[in-house]
Design a protein around this motif. Structure first.
Motif, mmCIF file in Angstrom:
data_model
loop_
_atom_site.group_PDB
_atom_site.id
_atom_site.type_symbol
_atom_site.label_atom_id
_atom_site.label_comp_id
_atom_site.label_asym_id
_atom_site.label_seq_id
_atom_site.Cartn_x
_atom_site.Cartn_y
_atom_site.Cartn_z
ATOM 1 N N UNK A 1 0.835 -1.216 0.000
ATOM 2 C CA UNK A 1 0.000 0.000 0.000
ATOM 3 C C UNK A 1 0.863 1.257 0.000
ATOM 4 N N UNK A 2 0.210 2.432 0.160
ATOM 5 C CA UNK A 2 0.915 3.712 -0.010
ATOM 6 C C UNK A 2 2.191 3.817 0.835
ATOM 7 N N UNK A 3 3.244 4.269 0.165
ATOM 8 C CA UNK A 3 4.555 4.404 0.819
ATOM 9 C C UNK A 3 4.484 5.424 1.952
ATOM 10 N N UNK A 4 5.163 5.116 3.063
ATOM 11 C CA UNK A 4 5.289 6.108 4.132
ATOM 12 C C UNK A 4 6.714 6.657 4.202
ATOM 13 N N UNK A 5 7.707 5.759 3.942
ATOM 14 C CA UNK A 5 9.105 6.217 4.099
ATOM 15 C C UNK A 5 10.042 5.461 3.172
ATOM 16 N N UNK A 6 11.165 6.101 2.852
ATOM 17 C CA UNK A 6 12.227 5.429 2.087
ATOM 18 C C UNK A 6 13.562 5.815 2.703
ATOM 19 N N UNK A 7 14.440 4.829 2.819
ATOM 20 C CA UNK A 7 15.761 5.053 3.420
ATOM 21 C C UNK A 7 16.825 4.715 2.384
ATOM 22 N N UNK A 8 17.494 5.752 1.868
ATOM 23 C CA UNK A 8 18.604 5.560 0.916
ATOM 24 C C UNK A 8 19.869 5.334 1.741
ATOM 25 N N UNK A 9 20.176 4.068 1.968
ATOM 26 C CA UNK A 9 21.272 3.719 2.878
ATOM 27 C C UNK A 9 22.460 3.100 2.149
ATOM 28 N N UNK A 10 22.243 2.631 0.903
ATOM 29 C CA UNK A 10 23.303 1.918 0.184
ATOM 30 C C UNK A 10 24.534 2.801 0.026
ATOM 31 N N UNK A 11 25.685 2.244 0.318
ATOM 32 C CA UNK A 11 26.902 3.033 0.146
ATOM 33 C C UNK A 11 28.121 2.276 0.602
ATOM 34 N N UNK A 12 29.272 2.850 0.271
ATOM 35 C CA UNK A 12 30.542 2.242 0.695
ATOM 36 C C UNK A 12 31.607 3.325 0.764
ATOM 37 N N UNK A 13 32.755 2.952 1.317
ATOM 38 C CA UNK A 13 33.872 3.886 1.364
ATOM 39 C C UNK A 13 35.145 3.213 0.886
ATOM 40 N N UNK A 14 36.164 4.002 0.631
ATOM 41 C CA UNK A 14 37.494 3.450 0.376
ATOM 42 C C UNK A 14 38.538 4.484 0.774
ATOM 43 N N UNK A 15 39.759 3.984 0.984
ATOM 44 C CA UNK A 15 40.860 4.878 1.303
ATOM 45 C C UNK A 15 41.593 5.220 0.030
ATOM 46 N N UNK A 16 41.812 6.488 -0.238
ATOM 47 C CA UNK A 16 42.547 6.847 -1.437
ATOM 48 C C UNK A 16 42.659 8.348 -1.547
ATOM 49 N N UNK A 17 43.773 8.800 -2.109
ATOM 50 C CA UNK A 17 43.981 10.236 -2.282
ATOM 51 C C UNK A 17 43.059 10.780 -3.378
ATOM 52 N N UNK A 18 42.793 12.045 -3.299
ATOM 53 C CA UNK A 18 41.974 12.707 -4.318
ATOM 54 C C UNK A 18 42.761 12.842 -5.631
ATOM 55 N N UNK A 19 44.094 12.898 -5.523
ATOM 56 C CA UNK A 19 44.900 13.338 -6.665
ATOM 57 C C UNK A 19 45.426 12.242 -7.583
ATOM 58 N N UNK A 20 45.441 11.004 -7.134
ATOM 59 C CA UNK A 20 46.037 9.956 -7.958
ATOM 60 C C UNK A 20 45.211 9.750 -9.225
#
Ligand SMILES: NC(=O)c1ccc[n+]([C@@H]2O[C@H](COP(=O)([O-])OP(=O)(O)OC[C@H]3O[C@@H](n4cnc5c(N)ncnc54)[C@H](OP(=O)(O)O)[C@@H]3O)[C@@H](O)[C@H]2O)c1
Length: 279
Positions: A86-105
């Protein structure tokens, strides 16, 4: 004025990134609060096992394959939630990940594009169709995005990750004001280090295959703590940002108020971390 507590019974929620960690814990907590839950992620075996677990304890849950980098799949997640519950009440955009790395490479360019694709575009792919549905129902509702405490500070070697989390934070804040008159709540969630698969995934995705700057295990909170805070927010939709650590919230606010000192602390942390990584 005290806002009345929302009874979450029979109010459907769609959760993207529900196959482990914070998303799975939130699905369990929402189901315990009486919400039918639609579980989205790529690992459908995990989703099906979680849906079966929730059903076995009296809740309602369905598993839906959803890669958040695919906008059509995200729309299907929202559509199927409504078809099932039935009608949506809420949505949770939780998908994600991280990594270690420089911005410049240079060779990090693709990694940088990929992380924005999942963490930022993936969130928008979920919240946009969710808001469309909530607007059509014209009876309020709630969208949430899982950002991070690191949305508030770019830290060395996590620059790309922090930038995606800051983007979610800013998009969420702007949306919150834009949707306020329609009574659609928008919350960003700002966990500190949490005991999930996040750090294993980050290590695998980092160029060295291990983390030089991990959050120490001893200070990681259980994902259930984040899940409880999210359910509290769904019941009392005010405040915008969901934090589970007042200490961290204060520390990040102070870090931004004193940028010179913060830069010195970060430079020292880099020196120490790099020395440790060499050993
Ligand atoms: N753990 C922490 O210390 C921490 C701190 C602050 C913020 N966060 C945030 O919390 C959120 C959840 O992470 P977690 O800690 O619970 O880590 P986790 O256990 O690794 O969970 C990540 C979830 O995201 C899903 N996911 C990743 N890429 C996806 C894609 N392309 N499409 C659909 N689903 C995808 C994964 O499912 P599949 O792989 O099955 O698709 C999984 O369900 C993330 O946004 C993270 O940035 C975590």
């Amino acid at each position: 004025m005290v806002m009345p507590r929302i009874d979450l019974t029979n109010k459907p929620i769609a959760i993207a990134g529900a196959s482990s960690g914070i998303g799975a814990a939130t699905a369990r907590a929402c189901a315990r609060a009486g919400m039918p839950v639609a579980l989205g992620a790529r690992r459908t075996d995990r989703l099906q096992a979680l849906a079966a677990e929730i059903q076995a304890s009296g809740g309602r849950a369905i598993a839906i394959e959803c890669d958040v980098t695919d906008p059509d799949a995200c729309r299907r997640l929202i559509d199927k939630t409504e078809r099932a519950f039935g009608p949506l009440f809420a949505a949770f955009a939780n998908a994600g990940y991280g990594y270690e790395g420089s911005v410049l490479t240079d060779d990090e360019d693709q990694a940088l594009r990929d992380i924005f694709e999942t963490n930022v575009w993936g969130s928008l792919h979920i919240v946009r169709p969710a808001i469309e549905r909530l607007r059509a129902h014209n009876s309020g509702g709630h969208v949430l995005m899982c950002s991070s405490c690191l949305s508030k500070l770019g830290v060395p070697y996590y620059g790309p990750y922090c930038a995606t989390k800051a983007a979610q934070d800013h998009l969420g804040r702007a949306l919150r004001a834009e949707l306020a008159s329609e009574k659609i709540a928008v919350s960003t969630v700002h966990p500190i280090g949490t005991k999930t698969e996040f750090f294993d995934t980050a290590a695998t995705r980092s160029s060295s295959g291990k983390l030089a700057f991990p959050t120490p295990d001893a200070v990681r909170q259980p994902p259930e703590k984040v899940a409880r805070a999210i359910v509290r927010r769904l019941r009392h939709p005010r405040g915008g940002e969901v934090w589970t650590s007042l200490g961290a919230r204060t520390m990040f606010a102070m870090a931004n108020a004193m940028p010179g000192m913060t830069d010195r602390v970060l430079r020292t942390a880099v020196r120490k971390g790099l020395k440790k990584a060499e050993r």
